[in-house]
Design an enzyme around this catalytic site. Structure first.
Site, PDB file in Angstrom:
ATOM      1  CB  CYS A 110      -1.006  -0.028   1.156  1.00 52.31           C
ATOM      2  SG  CYS A 110      -2.297   1.212   0.951  1.00 52.31           S
ATOM      3  CG  HIS A 213      -3.709  -3.224   3.141  1.00 56.28           C
ATOM      4  ND1 HIS A 213      -2.699  -2.842   3.997  1.00 56.28           N
ATOM      5  CD2 HIS A 213      -4.192  -2.081   2.605  1.00 56.28           C
ATOM      6  CE1 HIS A 213      -2.590  -1.520   3.990  1.00 56.28           C
ATOM      7  NE2 HIS A 213      -3.484  -1.030   3.148  1.00 56.28           N
ATOM      8  CD  GLU A 215      -1.515  -5.858   5.387  1.00 56.93           C
ATOM      9  OE1 GLU A 215      -1.185  -6.106   4.205  1.00 56.93           O
ATOM     10  OE2 GLU A 215      -2.080  -4.803   5.737  1.00 56.93           O
TER      11      GLU A 215
END
Ligand code: MN
Length: 239
Positions: A110, A213, A215
């Site tokens: 990001c 994102h 994660e």
């Protein structure tokens, strides 16, 4: 076997007058742990100390966060520019250049993708809705893990090798994006509205940057888990 140490760049957050300082969303370190890496949050430090930090790590995640000061790509601030923390920008620009020079595996996420581009001479759209026509909404509502748009992968890339497909569905929590791509980066993924969603730095063990994102998706999405696992594994190979 030694577990790879994965540095995660920390941002700055202020909760109240008692609680302020280093911040990294817990999804980053949870995903590193899920891939058997050892997560280490990196505070913002001076240029010499950051080299020592990076030397300690086997791989680095450049994490998400606030907007980047347009000073670092020679523009004046747009009306819709968000909150800034220029000390972090300066730290991460140095950290990216040093990590690349050391051939240290890196995954930029990001804001991480944006600072990667700026560190190498590229520029950003400071606010997608007011600066780019005919885009869809890239600032989704929670939950973070929910995918909301497609990314189309282009050409031969590390990401395509990992995902083994031409398109992936991703989450989207950004209002800035790459404008001019740095000369040394290759665009490897875009959204259907033309917004750049993934870039890579060629001839490097692993230097992949994504605008979404991953994660926050590793629990539900096997492809994002594989992206993290590949990054941690490559980091382990350099030990
Ligand atoms: Mn997006």
């Amino acid at each position: 076997m030694k577990r790879p140490i994965i540095g995660i760049t920390g941002g700055y957050a202020k909760y109240d007058s008692y609680s302020k300082g280093v911040f990294a969303h817990h999804d980053y370190h949870h995903s590193v742990l899920a891939c058997n890496g050892v997560p280490l949050i990196l505070p913002i430090v001076d240029a010499e100390t950051l080299k020592a930090q990076i030397d300690l790590c086997d791989g680095i995640i450049f994490s998400g966060g606030m907007d980047i000061d347009p000073f670092f790509y020679n523009e004046e601030p747009h009306q819709q520019l968000g909150e800034l923390y220029p000390d972090r920008d300066e730290f991460e620009i140095e950290a990216i250049r040093y990590a690349l020079a050391q051939k240290k595996p890196l995954l930029a996420i990001c804001r991480g993708l944006q600072i990667f581009n700026v560190a190498l001479g590229g520029t950003l759209f400071q606010d997608i809705p007011s600066q780019v026509e005919n885009t869809f909404n890239h600032s989704q509502k929670p939950p973070r893990k929910r995918p909301t748009h497609w990314v189309y992968l282009e050409g031969e890339s590390r990401l395509k090798q990992i995902f083994e497909t031409d398109k992936v569905r991703v989450n989207s929590l950004h209002h800035q994006a790459i404008h001019h791509v740095a000369d040394s980066l290759v665009v490897v993924g875009k959204a259907s509205d033309g917004i750049i969603e993934a870039v890579e730095y060629p001839n490097h063990p692993f230097a992949v940057a994504v605008q979404w994102h991953p994660e926050s998706m590793t629990k539900e999405c096997a492809l994002m888990k594989k992206l993290f696992q590949t990054f941690v594994n490559v980091s382990g190979q350099t030990i």
